[in-house]
Design an enzyme around this catalytic site. Structure first.
Site, PDB file in Angstrom:
ATOM      1  N   GLY A 207      -5.083 -10.889   6.646  1.00  7.72           N
ATOM      2  CA  GLY A 207      -3.616 -11.057   6.249  1.00  7.72           C
ATOM      3  C   GLY A 207      -3.024 -10.052   5.056  1.00  7.72           C
ATOM      4  CB  CYS A 208      -0.086  -9.553   3.426  1.00  3.96           C
ATOM      5  SG  CYS A 208       0.730  -8.759   1.953  1.00  3.96           S
ATOM      6  CG  PHE A 209      -3.498  -5.476   1.108  1.00  6.49           C
ATOM      7  CD1 PHE A 209      -2.278  -5.407   0.640  1.00  6.49           C
ATOM      8  CD2 PHE A 209      -4.178  -4.241   1.494  1.00  6.49           C
ATOM      9  CE1 PHE A 209      -1.333  -4.100   0.791  1.00  6.49           C
ATOM     10  CE2 PHE A 209      -3.377  -2.912   1.607  1.00  6.49           C
ATOM     11  CZ  PHE A 209      -2.124  -3.164   1.321  1.00  6.49           C
TER      12      PHE A 209
END
Length: 368
Positions: A207-209
Site C-alpha cells: 500500500g501507500c509507502f
C-alpha cells in the site's frame, strides 16, 4: 485523487485481543531473573498505598488510578519521552517500568515490553466477550493500563500500554538520591541487545509507502528506511511514471537486534495481505502487497511466514502477497521520504492490528 482521507485506522483504537495474550514460557525469564538479582530482589512489600499521595492526585490521576479511566492518546506526559530512568507508581512509589524497555508503539500512550519486576504488577482479565488484560500495581492497587500481545516479537511480543497519569518518572541521575539506586544497574550495556555490526536489507510493498515507512522505521533494530518504486520495468521511476512498480519501502536492519522473520510478521500486522492491488482507499497495482527478496534465505523465510499466516486463521482471507526477486529500487522524490514525520496528521491506511499476531511455533504445533 488517491490521498482522500485521514487515517483508515487509528493505532490504539483497534479491537482488543479476543484471545489470551502471549505469555512468557514457564521457565524463568533470564532477563527478568537477572534484574531481580542485580537489584537485590526489591519486593513490593516495601511500598504501600499512601493516603496522602492519593489526596494529592490531580483529577486526571485520580480518574485513571482510582477509577480505572484512560487518558487521551498523544495528549499525556510520557507517551513520547525518551529520557533514561524508571517509572514508579504515582501513589505507592513502587518501581514499575524502565526506559530501557520503552518503545514507540505509535498508539499515543507509553508502551513497555515488560515490567521491571513481575512482583510489582498484577494482571487481571476483563470482559466477557471482548477480553483484555488489565494491569494494576501490586502495592498501590492503582489502575495502570492494559497489556496486549502486539509488542516487539524480539522481546517477547508483549506491549504494556500504560497511562502517564499513573506514573511518576525518576530520572537516572536521581535514582540514588530518591532511594532507587539499586535500579541503576538496569542501564548497564548488558541490559540491551548488542548490535551485530552488520546490516541486511529488506524491500516490502503493502500500500501507500507513507504509512508503511512510518511504522516500520520505528521498529527495534531498524537502521534506516527509504521509500521508492520497485517490482516493475520502467527505468528511473517517479511518482508520475512508475507503471508496473509498487510503492515500496527499503529497510536496512541489524540482524543482531531484529530478524527478517520479525520484520515480516510486523509487516503482515500493519497491512491487509489478503486484498489484491488495494490497501484502504488506494486501489491499483502500485498498492499491491509484495515481498522482494534479496537472497534465497529471505525467499524461504517469506514463504514460510505466509504459510503460517494462512494456517493461523487470524487474517480475513488467504494471503495474496507476491514473493519475487528484488530488482531495481528507484528512490522516491524527497517530498515522499519520511512523509508522516513531516506531516504527522497526513494520510495513512496503515495501523497495527492487535489480533493479527502469529502464535509462536511451539503454540502452533500444540494447537495442531
Amino acid at each position: 485523487m488517491r490521498r482522500s482521507s485521514q487515517a483508515f485506522g487509528t493505532p490504539g483504537t483497534a479491537p482488543v485481543l479476543s484471545r489470551e495474550a502471549p505469555r512468557r514460557p514457564g521457565a524463568p525469564d533470564p532477563i527478568r531473573s537477572h534484574r531481580r538479582r542485580r537489584t537485590g530482589g526489591i519486593m513490593s512489600n516495601q511500598y504501600r498505598k499512601d493516603p496522602e499521595a492519593v489526596a494529592r492526585l490531580t483529577s486526571t490521576q485520580r480518574r485513571v488510578t482510582q477509577g480505572g479511566g484512560t487518558e487521551p492518546a498523544f495528549r499525556n506526559e510520557f507517551w513520547d519521552s525518551k529520557d533514561a530512568g524508571i517509572y514508579v507508581d504515582v501513589v505507592s512509589g513502587e518501581p514499575l517500568f524502565a526506559s530501557v524497555d520503552k518503545f514507540d508503539s505509535r498508539t499515543g500512550w507509553p508502551s513497555f515490553t515488560r515490567p521491571i519486576d513481575a512482583e510489582h504488577v498484577v494482571e487481571k482479565r476483563e470482559g466477557l466477550f471482548f477480553k483484555r488484560t488489565e494491569v494494576r500495581s501490586s502495592a498501590g492497587d492503582s489502575h495502570l493500563g492494559h497489556v496486549f500481545g502486539d509488542g516487539p516479537t524480539a522481546t517477547g511480543g508483549l506491549r504494556y500500554c500504560i497511562n502517564s497519569a499513573a506514573l511518576r518518572f525518576v530520572p537516572y541521575a536521581s535514582l540514588e538520591t530518591e532511594g532507587y539506586g539499586a535500579y541503576m544497574t538496569l542501564f548497564s550495556p548488558e541490559s540491551t541487545p548488542a548490535p551485530s555490526g552488520t546490516t541486511e536489507t529488506a524491500i516490502l510493498a503493502g500500500g501507500c509507502f507513507w504509512g508503511a515507512q512510518q511504522l516500520l522505521r520505528r521498529r527495534p533494530g531498524i537502521v534506516s528506511t527509504r521509500v521508492g518504486y520497485s517490482g516493475g520495468s520502467v527505468p528511473n521511476a517517479t511518482y508520475r511514471n512508475h507503471r508496473g512498480h509498487a510503492e515500496a519501502v527499503e529497510i536496512v536492519f541489524d540482524p543482531g537486534l531484529t530478524s527478517y522473520r520479525e520484520i515480516l510478521e510486523f509487516f503482515f500486522q500493519i497491512h491487509d495481505p489478503s486484498t489484491k492491488d488495494r490497501q484502504g482507499n488506494d486501489v491499483g497495482d502500485s498498492y499491491r502487497s509484495a515481498i522482494f527478496y534479496t537472497n534465497d534465505e529471505q525467499r524461504a523465510t517469506a514463504l514460510d511466514t505466509i504459510a503460517d499466516v494462512d494456517a493461523s486463521g487470524l487474517w480475513p482471507g488467504e494471503v495474496v502477497t507476491e514473493v519475487t526477486p528484488a530488482g531495481d529500487f528507484w528512490q522516491a522524490e524527497e517530498e515522499h521520504q519520511d512523509y508522516l514525520e513531516k506531516d504527522p496528521y497526513g494520510y495513512t491506511c496503515h495501523f497495527v492490528r492487535p489480533g493479527w499476531v502469529l502464535p509462536k511455533r511451539d503454540q502452533q504445533v500444540a494447537a495442531g
